[in-house]
Design a protein around this motif. Sequence first.
Motif, PDB file in Angstrom:
ATOM      1  N   ASP A  32      48.381  35.143 -75.650  1.00 48.32           N
ATOM      2  CA  ASP A  32      47.941  33.766 -75.959  1.00 48.32           C
ATOM      3  C   ASP A  32      48.786  32.693 -75.280  1.00 48.32           C
ATOM      4  O   ASP A  32      48.255  31.746 -74.701  1.00 48.32           O
ATOM      5  N   MET A 165      46.919  31.600 -81.051  1.00 41.02           N
ATOM      6  CA  MET A 165      46.026  32.537 -81.732  1.00 41.02           C
ATOM      7  C   MET A 165      45.987  32.407 -83.256  1.00 41.02           C
ATOM      8  O   MET A 165      44.902  32.341 -83.844  1.00 41.02           O
ATOM      9  N   ASP A 166      47.153  32.396 -83.877  1.00 45.56           N
ATOM     10  CA  ASP A 166      47.190  32.527 -85.337  1.00 45.56           C
ATOM     11  C   ASP A 166      46.555  31.331 -86.041  1.00 45.56           C
ATOM     12  O   ASP A 166      45.789  31.479 -87.002  1.00 45.56           O
TER      13      ASP A 166
END
Length: 383
Positions: A32, A165-166
């Motif tokens: 990412d 991403m998270d």
Amino acid sequence: MIEAFRKLYGSAEGVRVFRAPGRVNLIGEHTDYNLGFVLPVALELATTIATAPSGDGKLRIYSEERQELREFDITAIPTLAPTHDWTDYPIGVAQQLIAAGVSIAPANLLIRSTVPEGSGLSSSAALEVSSALAFLNGRAFDKLQLVTLCQRAERNFVGVPVGIMDQYISVFGRKHSAVEIDCRSLNHRLVQLPGGITFVAVNTMVKHALSGSAYRDRVRECAEAVELIAKVYPNVKSLRDVTPEQFETVAARLPEVVARRARHVVTENARVNRYTDASQRGDLALMGKLMVESHRSLQYDYEVSCAELDFLVDTALPMAGVLGSRMTGGGFGGCTVTLLRADAAPAFRDAISQAYKQKFDVTPAIYPCDPSDGASEITAGQL
Ligand code: GLA
């Protein structure tokens, strides 16, 4: 949760509840921040925050997990410095919201979480995103802006140079689907998962001290690779731009360690794309194979695995119904994610738990990974 809130603060008048999920990443690890592709799913495991106006100029935040209550003057929030504990997540988010022109009202908050901390299932992002929704308290806000704002809170205030991403999956997760995120364009598409299979996360229950510093090292090594590769291919702005074929032509010119880091990222990006295709075609064998390749690449080239993760993967692979397995998240502990036939899941859980206990004398926690929806308010009927 409302009862717990009333008990803690004496009243639950005007209380609203917001939820943000953790995630498991199926494939696309450490890609990412290299602006590549990832394929996470949002989990049922989530952080939930109940909030109501405090009316006294204070922001109070209670963590049920820590059983700690913190109090802040609303006017002091913009100038608070990090304290290197759990409050850095909500306070970092509050500061980012203020910087984006959103006022933070005096409020009482109660945080409850089912996302295990340090498990690689993204408890940090779940806390950031649920905090943001609690501070917004129903006010409309652009979803993508919310994602980038929470990521900035973690990068600038908490101080870890994480990718997107998270926070992204915590906001944009979707029931029954995996989400392929293009970390450069910040677009995503929903990826259908084949029927008859399931994903299971197995927690090593360890988080090695190396994780923070090693993460920073990897980010730096990737930047170094980009700088060197760009001397040959000037269009390369991130490892996302490097094809596996191009990489082979420059690999020998890179320092050995940097070459291995870059090879992981370049091949992992290609694996994400192949995996989404395989998933949509229902090619389970290929999905499993790509997960194992991903793990080996993280183990040997990126060097972010550890003995406990390798043991879980190696022990899972020969088990009945298992199609593939790999570490998930940042690494150095946390969880593996295993793809297996749904009907094999109960026996798998028992067998992997027993094997891990025998080897490390620790019982691993095991979580089903059914994709859930992204962050939202929870209405009274859903509580
Ligand atoms: C952590 C970071 C993410 C990502 C993963 C590795 O979870 O927060 O941004 O880099 O590690 O894929």
